[in-house]
Design an enzyme around this catalytic site. Structure first.
Site, PDB file in Angstrom:
ATOM      1  N   ASP A 200       0.830  -1.201   0.000  1.00 31.16           N
ATOM      2  CA  ASP A 200       0.000   0.000   0.000  1.00 31.16           C
ATOM      3  C   ASP A 200       0.869   1.257   0.000  1.00 31.16           C
ATOM      4  O   ASP A 200       1.877   1.334   0.704  1.00 31.16           O
ATOM      5  CB  ASP A 200      -0.888  -0.030   1.254  1.00 31.16           C
ATOM      6  CG  ASP A 200      -1.889   1.098   1.295  1.00 31.16           C
ATOM      7  OD1 ASP A 200      -2.713   1.204   0.372  1.00 31.16           O
ATOM      8  OD2 ASP A 200      -1.853   1.881   2.277  1.00 31.16           O
ATOM      9  N   GLU A 262       8.164 -18.576  -6.293  1.00 33.94           N
ATOM     10  CA  GLU A 262       8.475 -17.161  -6.438  1.00 33.94           C
ATOM     11  C   GLU A 262       7.451 -16.306  -5.708  1.00 33.94           C
ATOM     12  O   GLU A 262       6.245 -16.514  -5.822  1.00 33.94           O
ATOM     13  CB  GLU A 262       8.514 -16.789  -7.913  1.00 33.94           C
ATOM     14  CG  GLU A 262       9.706 -17.392  -8.634  1.00 33.94           C
ATOM     15  CD  GLU A 262       9.749 -16.957 -10.074  1.00 33.94           C
ATOM     16  OE1 GLU A 262       8.856 -17.367 -10.828  1.00 33.94           O
ATOM     17  OE2 GLU A 262      10.663 -16.208 -10.431  1.00 33.94           O
TER      18      GLU A 262
END
Length: 532
Positions: A200, A262
């Protein structure tokens, strides 16, 4: 294909309060997301991104975090989260969690300690400053929600900084102890198995060390909102943020190196193109996907979009992978901005451009912004600056699943009103309609999965005129043409010589397309995908 999952895949954003309620309180929860996973598999997405579910006073609906390593009881428990994550992985999907590192709740234990005294060890975990000589705020920085970004604390005689609500004090990311604590948060969730984070307001996380005034914005108009009175020259996008991003990336990559798969980092960054590209990193890697929001506000014109796409592609650094979005929990829905017919064109555009697309829940139904009666307003953004149309409630309304009471979202009245046309515009009803926008999304996602050219192939714009945007996607022997009519009248596209022999894969209008010799005739609001 050898591309990482986040390059070839499609991400689907879920606003958990509004996806599915299972405990009859009118608010969506983690068990609700788990209940709807088969729908997401059938839709054809590859990963879900869940907006914050941490314990929170909900001053900003979860973006004011009181505990970074827990689950708010409104959404469930840590056991519920672990169960959801297991079910997500069992279906071959990935889960990306929202991470809110710029600020905490003012009820977080860290801030409670920080404001308790000038000498508390956690005082420097937040941004405290003495008053200006006149006794007022230390500088002219403005909260993104309007008003001064500084809040006076009578007990300790200083101001603290909050880029958003006063209940969301900003953490001091120049403090190594803060960095260590937040890195531990990342590891906590990576250890549980999450596949990545959407970070964020990444560009807000470091401020100029000497806190100078921001310059006035010469283009400011009151309708823009109070935050735009100044330019955020010193309160955001500071050079030091890139070292912070590199540290986060190193943590994520470390999990990949241990064979756990990943891990993805997505950065929320609202910046001009040249500054956005810096977040891919230079000598040190940055986030894999600095969010590209250009389509959200772009003029909906073929030539403008072509220029935008070309500029973005040209600006990418070596190894940088593109990404695209049409909307999110903060911005107006695409169907409201472009209309229902062009929302179908937008869907084809999003899912055939080169790069990772992120879908916002409900856009696959063609949901529009929902008018919220004044008595039901929830969003502090709207309540602080009413009448400017900045409120986010209209795009956060509950997902309509069927035509039963409360649209199958809950057994009680939901926390925000449903879309007015929910008896017709719902998943169950639209799933069986061959011409529905939901069917179109499913078709597009299936085609994207079937053709590597659309997932990871090369991209090149084709010569076109008028309201037509056209481009080629190519991978190995696959060559596809995507042609989109952004206008309301029939348009012509002269096909390249190499495309003289072709077949229709899909039309947004559902019917067979028309070809005149080597000229493609696109009807109003029609998009097509051709294979050659």
């Amino acid at each position: 294909m050898t591309a990482p999952w986040w390059q070839a895949g499609v991400i689907y954003q879920i606003y958990p309060r509004s996806f599915q309620d299972t405990d009859d309180d009118g608010i969506g929860d983690l068990k609700g997301i788990a209940q709807r996973l088969d729908y997401l598999v059938g839709l054809g997405i590859d990963a879900i991104w869940i907006s914050p579910v941490y314990p929170s006073p909900m001053a900003d609906f979860g973006y004011d975090v009181a505990d970074y390593c827990g689950i708010d009881p409104r959404f469930g428990t840590l056991a519920d989260f672990d169960d959801l994550l297991g079910q997500v992985h069992a279906r071959g999907l990935k889960l990306v969690l929202d991470f809110v590192p710029n600020h905490s709740s003012d009820q977080h234990p860290w801030f409670v300690e920080s404001r308790s005294s000038l000498r508390n060890p956690k005082r420097d975990w937040y941004l405290w400053r003495d008053p200006a000589p006149d006794g007022g705020p230390p500088n002219n920085w403005i909260s993104d929600f309007g008003g001064s970004a500084w809040e006076w604390d009578e007990a300790t005689g200083q101001y603290y900084y909050h880029a958003f609500l006063k209940q969301q004090p900003d953490l001091n990311w120049r403090n190594p102890a803060v960095q260590t604590a937040m890195h531990q948060v990342m590891r906590f969730w990576f250890d549980r198995g999450v596949d990545g984070f959407r970070i964020d307001v990444l560009w807000h996380m470091i401020k100029a060390a000497d806190f100078p005034d921001n310059p006035p914005n010469p283009a400011y108009r009151p309708a823009m909102g109070d935050m735009h009175r100044v330019l955020q020259l010193h309160s955001a996008d500071q050079p030091e943020i890139h070292a912070i991003a590199a540290e986060m990336r190193a943590i994520a990559d470390g999990y990949g190196a241990r064979g756990q798969g990943e891990r993805l980092l997505i950065g929320e960054i609202y910046l001009p193109l040249d500054r956005l590209m810096d977040y891919y990193g230079g000598a040190q890697a940055g986030v894999q996907l600095p969010f590209n929001f250009q389509l959200i506000d772009a003029p909906w014109q073929a030539r403008s979009l072509a220029a935008l796409i070309a500029a973005y592609d040209a600006a990418l650094p070596p190894g940088g992978w593109p990404n695209w979005v049409l909307g999110n929990h903060d911005r107006s829905r695409i169907a409201s901005k472009r209309g229902e017919a062009q929302a179908r064109i937008a869907a084809m555009l999003l899912l055939t451009l080169r790069g990772t697309p992120t879908l916002y829940y409900g856009d696959e139904l063609g949901l529009s912004d929902v008018p919220i009666p004044p008595a039901q307003l929830q969003d502090p953004r709207e309540l602080r600056e009413p009448g400017l149309g900045l409120g986010r409630d209209p795009v956060r309304t509950p997902m309509p699943w069927d035509a039963s009471a409360h649209a199958g979202f809950s057994t009680v009245s939901p926390w925000l009103p449903l879309n007015g046309d929910w008896p017709m515009r719902n998943v169950a009803g639209m799933a069986g309609e061959p011409a529905s926008i939901l069917t179109l999304y499913r078709q597009l996602l299936a085609i994207r999965r079937a053709y590597p050219a659309l997932a990871i192939g090369d991209f090149s714009l084709l010569d076109s005129e008028g309201d037509v945007l056209a481009y080629e996607r190519r991978y190995a022997a696959q060559r596809l043409i995507v042609a989109l009519n952004l206008g309301t009248s029939t348009q012509r596209l002269e096909l390249p010589i190499w495309a003289s022999e072709h077949r229709l894969i899909l039309s947004t209008r559902g019917e067979a397309h028309l070809v005149e010799s080597n000229v493609l005739l696109l009807r109003a609001d029609e998009g097509v995908i051709l294979a050659t």
